[in-house]
Design a protein around this motif. Structure first.
Motif, PDB file in Angstrom:
ATOM      1  N   VAL A 179     -26.977  88.932  57.325  1.00  0.00           N
ATOM      2  CA  VAL A 179     -26.965  88.040  56.167  1.00  0.00           C
ATOM      3  C   VAL A 179     -27.421  88.827  54.949  1.00  0.00           C
ATOM      4  O   VAL A 179     -28.608  89.126  54.781  1.00  0.00           O
TER       5      VAL A 179
ATOM      6  N   VAL B 299     -26.196  84.621  51.967  1.00  0.00           N
ATOM      7  CA  VAL B 299     -27.019  83.421  51.903  1.00  0.00           C
ATOM      8  C   VAL B 299     -26.275  82.215  51.337  1.00  0.00           C
ATOM      9  O   VAL B 299     -26.768  81.084  51.440  1.00  0.00           O
TER      10      VAL B 299
ATOM     11  N   VAL C   7     -31.624  88.962  58.357  1.00  0.00           N
ATOM     12  CA  VAL C   7     -31.550  88.573  56.951  1.00  0.00           C
ATOM     13  C   VAL C   7     -32.225  89.636  56.097  1.00  0.00           C
ATOM     14  O   VAL C   7     -33.361  90.046  56.388  1.00  0.00           O
TER      15      VAL C   7
ATOM     16  N   GLY D 260     -33.783  87.330  51.794  1.00  0.00           N
ATOM     17  CA  GLY D 260     -33.930  85.950  52.239  1.00  0.00           C
ATOM     18  C   GLY D 260     -34.527  84.984  51.240  1.00  0.00           C
ATOM     19  O   GLY D 260     -34.788  83.823  51.576  1.00  0.00           O
TER      20      GLY D 260
ATOM     21  N   LEU E  15     -32.195  81.855  50.759  1.00  0.00           N
ATOM     22  CA  LEU E  15     -31.627  81.242  51.948  1.00  0.00           C
ATOM     23  C   LEU E  15     -32.368  79.947  52.284  1.00  0.00           C
ATOM     24  O   LEU E  15     -33.597  79.956  52.435  1.00  0.00           O
TER      25      LEU E  15
ATOM     26  N   ILE F  70     -36.135  88.976  59.553  1.00  0.00           N
ATOM     27  CA  ILE F  70     -35.994  89.189  58.119  1.00  0.00           C
ATOM     28  C   ILE F  70     -36.597  90.535  57.759  1.00  0.00           C
ATOM     29  O   ILE F  70     -37.650  90.918  58.280  1.00  0.00           O
TER      30      ILE F  70
END
Length: 378
Positions: free
Chosen positions: A64, A95, A113, A116, A119, A136
């Motif tokens: 992501v 995101v 991620v 983040g 998100l 993350i």
């Protein structure tokens, strides 16, 4: 005159001052060319070595991206490139997408991620509830901890590039917090191994945070006596900037490729970290101090040039001071070391080469992602 008669050679005529000056210039040019050629040749040999090959894990990772664009997009490129080398399958998203629907359809083993910040946390909670691991990698610690404090507990694994944030996040109830600084993306940061199009004595590339403005103001006249160029945004904060024309470039983000060429074409590159205290741009109410190296530390080293960097407590975990990197604690100490290394070519070159070799060995994104996957999967 017989063949055995000795003939006294005619002594050379003394050189005139202009001739002496011309000869010194020619000899200096020869030495400069030799030094430059030797450095480029050594870098080319090291650059040609095969990279370490890591085992490929039979896992599917959904990556992501930050969704923020530049300057985060080069980080996305670096992480994604490493993931594609080290895992069986990578799905790329960002995101702005509905991650709950995507993970339900594709069932990745891991959702990773970057950053983040934007998100929605309910999506991460739903993904964890479905049994998919989440991680993350935070990009700006400790400067935005007012924001990260609200999101870290929603992930299975938290990776931070700041050592001082480890205990802070664990204290928030995160059981899996790990120290993982960024690295050098070798697709972007490599030395110029032929004659460089850039020829500087000293470079600094970075935004004009106030601690940097105040630092450079103290020694700016001395620094600009050399062939020094400063690039980055906000340098109109520096009142003296107009005095130096295009040698202080204002308001431009440089691409990684442009930055690498500038680094490699400089004899010395200054790396001055931003301060963890800056009321204008930081969101670090707790004033968590920064002790870890920034990403530029690895990127500069990857271009085969000497790096002068302000001393941080954890720098020695990555490079040996005075052997692979040179540190300073004040503006005057930095200037003293600039003068020294601009007149001690062999020492400057040896340190730059050792830093480059260390970076290829230990500080690539492939190495970092390998370490991350070891943490998550054993």
């Amino acid at each position: 005159m017989n063949n055995n008669e000795f003939i006294m050679p005619t002594p050379p005529l003394p050189l005139t001052p202009p001739e002496e000056e011309k000869l010194r210039g020619r000899l200096s040019g020869f030495k400069g060319g030799y030094d430059e050629g030797y450095l480029r040749g050594r870098l080319a040999i090291l650059n040609g070595r095969s990279e370490e090959v890591f085992p490929v894990r039979d896992i599917h990772v959904m990556y992501v991206a930050s969704g923020k664009g530049y300057p985060y997009s080069p980080l996305d490129d670096a992480v994604l490139c490493a993931l594609q080398k080290l895992t069986a399958q990578v799905t790329i998203t960002d995101v702005r997408q509905n991650l709950v629907e995507l993970t339900a359809a594709q069932r990745p083993d891991l959702v990773l991620v970057l950053d983040g910040m934007d998100l929605p946390l309910e999506q991460i909670d739903a993904i964890r509830t479905s049994g998919i691991r989440t991680a993350i990698w935070l990009t700006d610690d400790p400067y935005y901890t007012d924001f990260t404090v609200k999101i870290v507990a929603h992930y299975d694994f938290v990776f931070t590039l700041e050592r001082n944030c480890i205990d802070f996040y664990r204290g928030l109830g995160c059981p899996e917090v790990h120290y993982l600084p960024f690295a050098a993306h070798l697709e972007h940061y490599r030395p110029t191994t032929t004659r460089s199009s850039v020829n500087r004595e000293v470079s600094f590339i970075g935004s004009a945070y106030w601690n940097r403005v105040n630092f450079f103001r103290e020694i700016l006249p001395d620094l600009m006596n050399y062939n020094t160029v400063i690039n980055g945004i906000w340098w109109d904060r520096l009142p003296e900037a107009p005095l130096y024309g295009d040698r202080i470039e204002i308001g431009k983000w440089m691409s990684p490729q442009e930055t690498a060429v500038a680094y490699s074409g400089s004899k010395i590159v200054i790396n001055l970290h931003r301060s963890h205290i800056d009321e204008v741009v930081n969101n670090n109410t707790l004033s968590i101090p920064a002790v870890s190296p920034n990403p530029r530390t690895f990127e500069i080293a990857a271009t085969g040039t000497l790096q002068l960097v302000d001393a941080r407590d954890d720098m020695g975990s990555f490079y040996k001071p005075d052997e692979e990197i040179v540190t300073f604690a004040s503006p005057q100490e930095m200037m003293d070391k600039i003068r020294y290394y601009l007149t001690h070519e062999e020492e400057r070159r040896a340190i730059a080469l050792r830093a480059f070799e260390r970076t290829l060995k230990d500080h690539t994104y492939a190495k970092r992602i390998y370490q991350m996957l070891q943490v998550i999967y054993g």
